[in-house]
Design a protein around this motif. Structure first.
Motif, mmCIF file in Angstrom:
data_model
loop_
_atom_site.group_PDB
_atom_site.id
_atom_site.type_symbol
_atom_site.label_atom_id
_atom_site.label_comp_id
_atom_site.label_asym_id
_atom_site.label_seq_id
_atom_site.Cartn_x
_atom_site.Cartn_y
_atom_site.Cartn_z
ATOM 1 N N GLN A 99 0.843 -1.207 0.000
ATOM 2 C CA GLN A 99 0.000 0.000 0.000
ATOM 3 C C GLN A 99 0.875 1.252 0.000
ATOM 4 O O GLN A 99 0.598 2.218 -0.708
ATOM 5 N N SER A 100 1.950 1.227 0.798
ATOM 6 C CA SER A 100 2.825 2.406 0.843
ATOM 7 C C SER A 100 3.588 2.563 -0.462
ATOM 8 O O SER A 100 3.649 3.655 -1.024
ATOM 9 N N VAL A 103 1.561 3.757 -3.220
ATOM 10 C CA VAL A 103 0.872 5.004 -2.856
ATOM 11 C C VAL A 103 -0.641 4.823 -3.019
ATOM 12 O O VAL A 103 -1.328 5.666 -3.580
ATOM 13 N N ASN A 104 -1.140 3.689 -2.545
ATOM 14 C CA ASN A 104 -2.548 3.380 -2.744
ATOM 15 C C ASN A 104 -3.040 2.494 -1.601
ATOM 16 O O ASN A 104 -2.611 1.345 -1.468
ATOM 17 N N PRO A 105 -3.928 3.034 -0.742
ATOM 18 C CA PRO A 105 -4.362 2.240 0.416
ATOM 19 C C PRO A 105 -5.304 1.089 0.044
ATOM 20 O O PRO A 105 -5.714 0.349 0.920
ATOM 21 N N LEU A 233 9.742 3.016 3.141
ATOM 22 C CA LEU A 233 8.359 2.948 2.660
ATOM 23 C C LEU A 233 7.655 4.286 2.865
ATOM 24 O O LEU A 233 6.850 4.697 2.023
ATOM 25 N N SER A 237 6.130 6.394 -0.300
ATOM 26 C CA SER A 237 4.698 6.698 -0.376
ATOM 27 C C SER A 237 4.438 8.159 -0.725
ATOM 28 O O SER A 237 3.292 8.560 -0.895
ATOM 29 N N PRO A 291 -0.065 6.513 9.894
ATOM 30 C CA PRO A 291 0.520 5.882 8.697
ATOM 31 C C PRO A 291 2.039 5.676 8.748
ATOM 32 O O PRO A 291 2.587 5.107 7.819
ATOM 33 N N ASN A 293 5.200 4.123 8.712
ATOM 34 C CA ASN A 293 5.540 2.705 8.529
ATOM 35 C C ASN A 293 6.546 2.178 9.541
ATOM 36 O O ASN A 293 6.669 0.975 9.713
#
Lengths: 347, 262
Positions: A99-100, A103-105, A233, A237, A291, A293
């Motif tokens: 996800q990181s 760049v997309n959760p 990460l 992101s 968020p 990491n």
């Protein structure tokens, strides 16, 4: 004034370390307690004190019942508990990392096609009548081929690398899904097709101590790389801007993909397809700790272990017949995901 | 003659699917403490120049030298110690805290795989204090207003401690008050020795900073000098194609006014 300013750096560093410890220690404690409690959960008729005496004396007694109990606890339940924790941690940590770096959760460990590739590998293994270890190897090979396919597609074209990677994953996943359908269509409907279908539902019921010993080094390598890469990460992101912060995003992303893929492929090869954990657990983690990491990855790994252990306990004890783990995680995961999406406003 | 801090030599760049060069041999030099405003119409190559300096892309020909060394040969981490970057007002997918965002400016120092050191925490904290963001340290970046977000990115650039800060339309999306504050901060920081290269669409910003101005047109430097020389009615007409009166107020300060509003 100067000594005060000098000590501020160390105070801030200590605050961060303390914050990390205060979150991770209680979670680790919960996981340990749950793992121990899980040794007692199961359908085999035995009283708590019988189980306790077997666990504490590691089965020295000669009575038949004690030996039976001992083998159930140490050869069936213990490996399964380990497997649930490892697979949960691996899927969640790799999900958070994917996800990181993308760049997309909303991406999950299957983003590069590893699940469909693993499915094809397993189906080929089942059709060829390979041993359980052989099936694990062919699953690993299938997953790896799908990911390499996705990377190849992303690398041969010029353009937005991230978008191309996601597209490469979609293409590779779709291709392997169709191959899987073809294999299922051609498989013997009496024994091979049910075996493939059951494998695709995901389960930890066949995991033994030897399987754990084989995959443990792979899990450890993948987890160590990801857990040490929190800063990397974070910066990945940020997207293109990360280039201005002294990193080579392409090289770093490939390295992170290698570690996260190692974790997801290894999980698929011992547990089959377990959906939703790798997508949802990082979201729960973000709600708990934000968020960053550096904290999110260890927290996601432990939470993933707790959640998959809970799901596996439910799978094997909730009904008289065991439900495949992949079904349990989907049934509970989907409503949880809807809930989190609403609460976190899409984050 | 000592090397300039930054020297750009005959830089040419063409986008892959375009037939024409967007930069057609840009050359310029910059020294410490200068504030340079890049002005020019859309598509004249300002942003491309900033992206080439940051090595987001590679030029077809020409060189970028920093203290006499070609940036082609500088590893990523060292390059990030030469240039910091403040992009246009932006959103992030994951909402890091202000402290985490500023700390990321320290990655060139401690790398990606080692924890931030005490010195990193101190540098980030100092930068936050310098930008008067202390009360927002634990807030999430996405909860901040546009103006505050740009201040956080400037704090990150301060923590990065690079001699040159590149800003690509940093005022984009900011209200008037925040634009004034942003350029005031740039002015203060350049007094401390930091070099700024800023692309902007507003000639007024160049007048506020009263530093060096580079006017770009069709991928070339059309004019390079102090703002009195470059911000004139003729030159602005040449790059924007409209009449802009450059008037002087009673106190001698200059301001721009498009003639259709005069």
């Amino acid at each position: 004034m100067e000594p005060d300013r000098g000590s501020r750096g160390s105070r801030l560093l200590m605050t961060f370390v303390l914050k990390k410890g205060l979150i991770i220690c209680p979670l680790a404690l919960i996981l340990t307690v749950m793992a121990t409690a899980s040794l007692f959960a199961g359908h085999y008729p035995a009283t708590f004190s019988e189980l306790l005496s077997v666990i504490t004396s590691t089965g020295k007694s000669d009575s038949e019942n004690t030996q039976m109990l001992s083998s159930i606890i140490f050869e069936l339940r213990l490996p399964r508990i380990f497997a649930a924790i490892l697979v949960g941690a691996a899927l969640s940590a790799s999900g958070a990392a994917y996800q990181s770096m993308f760049v997309n959760p909303l991406v999950s460990p299957g983003v590069l096609g590893v699940l469909s590739g693993g499915g094809v590998g397993a189906a080929i293994g089942i059709i060829c009548g390979l041993s359980p270890f052989g099936i694990q190897l062919s699953t690993f090979g299938g997953g790896m081929t799908a990911v390499l396919g996705a990377l190849f597609i992303a690398l041969i074209y010029r353009g937005d690398r991230l978008l191309l990677l996601v597209l490469g994953g979609v293409i590779s996943g779709a291709f392997f899904t169709s191959i899987l359908s073809l294999i299922k269509y051609a498989a013997d409907p009496n024994d091979q097709l049910p075996a493939i279908t059951y494998w695709l539902m995901g389960s930890l019921s066949g995991v033994g101590l030897n399987d754990i010993k084989t995959v443990l080094p792979l899990f450890i390598i993948g987890l160590l790389v990801l857990l040490s890469a929190g800063k990397a990460l974070n910066v990945l992101s940020l997207g293109e801007e990360s280039k201005a912060l002294g990193i080579n995003p392409q090289r770093l992303r490939l390295m992170m993909i290698a570690a996260a893929t190692l974790l997801s492929i290894t999980s698929v090869s011992i547990a089959g397809i377990i959906g939703w954990v790798g997508l949802i657990v990082p979201h729960i983690g973000r709600m708990l700790v934000g968020p960053d990491n550096r904290i999110l990855l260890p927290v996601s790994a432990i939470l993933g272990g707790i959640i998959l252990l809970l799901a596996d306990n439910l799978s094997r004890t909730a009904f008289t017949v065991e439900i495949p783990l992949g079904i349990t995680t989907s049934i509970f995961g989907i409503p949880m995901f809807v809930c989190f999406l609403r609460k976190s406003k899409g984050m | 003659m000592p090397d300039s801090l930054l020297e750009i030599q005959k830089l040419c760049f063409k986008y892959p699917h375009s037939s024409e060069n967007i930069l057609k041999g840009i050359s310029l030099k910059a020294s410490s403490g200068e504030t340079i405003c890049l002005l020019g119409a859309n598509g004249c190559g300002k942003t491309t120049l900033i992206r080439l300096l940051l090595r987001f892309m590679s030029p077809q020909s020409g060189n970028i030298l920093i203290k006499g060394r070609n940036t082609k040969d500088i590893p990523e981490r060292k390059l990030a110690k030469c240039f910091s970057y403040v992009p246009q007002l932006q959103t992030t997918t994951f909402s890091y805290s202000v402290r985490d965002m500023v700390l990321m400016g320290r990655i060139p120092f401690s790398g990606c795989f080692r924890p931030y050191t005490k010195a990193d925490h101190k540098a980030a904290d100092d930068a936050i204090e310098r930008m008067q963001l202390t009360s927002l340290t634990s807030k999430s970046f996405m909860e901040l207003s546009g103006g505050q977000r740009q201040m956080v990115l400037i704090a990150r650039a301060i923590a990065q401690d690079a001699p040159i800060c590149l800003m690509d339309e940093p005022e984009n999306g900011l209200d008037y008050g925040n634009q004034v504050k942003l350029f005031h901060h740039i002015s203060t920081l350049s007094g401390g020795g930091m070099t700024f290269i800023i692309t902007t669409h507003h000639p007024e910003h160049a007048l506020w900073l009263s530093g060096r101005v580079i006017l770009m047109k069709d991928g070339l430097v059309m004019s390079d000098g102090n703002c009195d020389e470059c911000i004139t009615q003729e030159k602005l007409k040449d790059i924007y194609g409209i009449n802009i009166l450059v008037n002087a107020g009673k106190d001698g300060s200059r301001y721009c006014r498009p003639s259709i509003y005069a």
